[in-house]
Design an enzyme around this catalytic site. Structure first.
Site, mmCIF file in Angstrom:
data_model
loop_
_atom_site.group_PDB
_atom_site.id
_atom_site.type_symbol
_atom_site.label_atom_id
_atom_site.label_comp_id
_atom_site.label_asym_id
_atom_site.label_seq_id
_atom_site.Cartn_x
_atom_site.Cartn_y
_atom_site.Cartn_z
ATOM 1 N N LYS A 94 59.250 42.650 34.667
ATOM 2 C CA LYS A 94 58.740 42.711 33.305
ATOM 3 C C LYS A 94 57.281 43.157 33.309
ATOM 4 C CE LYS A 94 57.369 37.837 33.170
ATOM 5 N NZ LYS A 94 57.513 36.540 32.474
ATOM 6 N N TYR A 135 24.456 45.463 28.520
ATOM 7 C CA TYR A 135 24.256 44.926 27.178
ATOM 8 C C TYR A 135 23.692 43.508 27.206
ATOM 9 C CZ TYR A 135 27.210 48.786 25.524
ATOM 10 O OH TYR A 135 27.723 50.024 25.240
#
Length: 395
Positions: free
Chosen positions: A46, A281
């Site tokens: 999956k 940042y």
């Protein structure tokens, strides 16, 4: 679907790549089969095989002796069939359905479908009736996880309806199954409670005339540690990719597993900066002295967890470095401490650890998460390079 490149080794520099060692995956499958010698093995692929590439990993698992493939969504299962994995190659099971799903397509593709409630049984039998086919279904019991599956109080009604569908010819119950909540926590009291509930619900269903081919409960941690929970089939997901289900259970090496994915990038830029220079940042990192910074050209858009900012480890120039400052969308910075590193040099974020590189578990600890998430979240901008495809070369 994830972009996939298949070759022996990367021949040209890449911004980044996730190298997938299919020989390691096959070895892991063989090791897991040895842990459960009396049960068949379902290779769970999956979420694009936990980020490793569903089709190549499915084929490698089958080469190593898996006989079932497991997916969450029907779309994932149908994609395997469309890619050429036939019913003769493997049984394929999917279990995460919503109303209005592709039931007819799933019946035609000969999928085994997990059924956890009465609405799903009605929809699949309606589809089978319209096609004049018999659907393969597996009734899921909620033995204590509290997610998908039928509660014990509702189990008699679901069993009766399934038995009626068998009599009509619209369904065949091929399996009875459930899922552990705490198998990755050794000794947790819920484990034995769930085992007892599962045995009781299986006994009831069989007493009412159902004759499933397989009964299954064991996920990766239960496959590794709970032999009395193996029943007829074990479902191995994260362990197949060489990642420990839990640090409490041991490292991959201690469990006889080898990590399959190595995530690497090319250093994009190296530059000298003075003391007191802010990095990324918010300037959460400011250089204490004149130093050298290296730019790693991957970020949270590629699945690198932003909350590992300041902590995420990378092997560059033979030494561990840490992500300094904020991890941005496309890039982050490491402090090279004045050392000389050339642009284009390999930066290894995680791998098996053989070369001293960090592992997925190291990133999980840096990000306060689990290693499952680290490998699964690696994004589509990073190509998967599948190596060691030929099983005849396995040692």
């Amino acid at each position: 679907m994830t972009q996939t490149t298949t070759r022996a080794r990367p021949r040209a520099p890449m911004r980044a790549r996730a190298e997938i060692d299919l020989a390691a995956l096959r070895a892991n499958v063989r090791s897991l089969r040895e842990r459960a010698p009396h049960a068949a093995l379902m290779a769970v692929v999956k979420s694009d095989a936990y980020g490793h590439g569903a089709l190549p990993c499915a084929r490698a698992a089958l080469q190593a002796g898996a006989t079932w493939l497991g997916t969450a969504t029907p779309q994932e299962a149908l994609a395997l069939r469309a890619a050429g994995i036939t019913p003769a190659d493997a049984r394929v099971m999917c279990w995460l359905w919503t109303p209005g799903g592709p039931w007819a397509e799933a019946v035609e593709a000969d999928l085994d479908m997990g059924i956890g409630g009465m609405w799903a049984l009605r929809e699949v039998t309606d589809a089978a009736r319209a096609l004049g086919r018999t659907a393969k279904i597996q009734l899921k019991a909620d033995t204590g996880l509290g997610r998908n599956g039928c509660q014990p109080a509702d189990w008699p009604a679901l069993v009766a309806a399934a038995r009626a569908a068998e009599a009509e010819g619209t369904a065949k119950v091929t399996g009875l199954w459930s899922h552990f909540a705490c198998a990755d926590e050794p000794g947790h009291p819920s484990i034995e409670l769930q085992l007892t509930a599962f045995r009781e619900m299986v006994a009831y269903a069989e007493g009412q005339g159902l004759a499933p081919e397989v009964r299954h409960l064991a996920n990766s941690p239960a496959t590794l540690t709970l032999p009395h929970a193996h029943f007829d089939l074990v479902r191995t997901g994260i362990a197949m990719y060489g990642v420990s289900p839990s640090p409490e259970l041991g490292t991959p090496a201690e469990l006889g597993l080898r990590p399959v994915m190595t995530l690497a990038a090319s250093v994009a830029l190296v530059k000298d900066v003075p003391a007191g220079h802010g990095v990324s940042y918010g300037h959460h990192y400011v250089t204490e002295r004149a130093t050298t910074l290296g730019l790693i050209p991957v970020g949270y858009a590629d699945g690198i967890p932003r909350n590992a900012s300041g902590r995420g480890p990378v092997l560059v120039g033979g030494r561990w470095r840490r992500a300094r400052g904020r991890i941005a969308m496309d890039q982050f910075v490491v402090d090279l401490c004045g050392e000389t590193v050339e642009p284009g040099e390999e930066a290894i974020l995680f791998g098996p650890g053989d070369r001293g590189e960090p592992t997925a578990e190291d990133w999980a600890q840096a990000a306060d998460t689990i290693a499952y998430e680290i490998v699964t979240r690696i994004g589509q901008r990073i190509p998967r390079v599948h190596v060691n495809e030929d099983p005849s070369q396995d040692r």
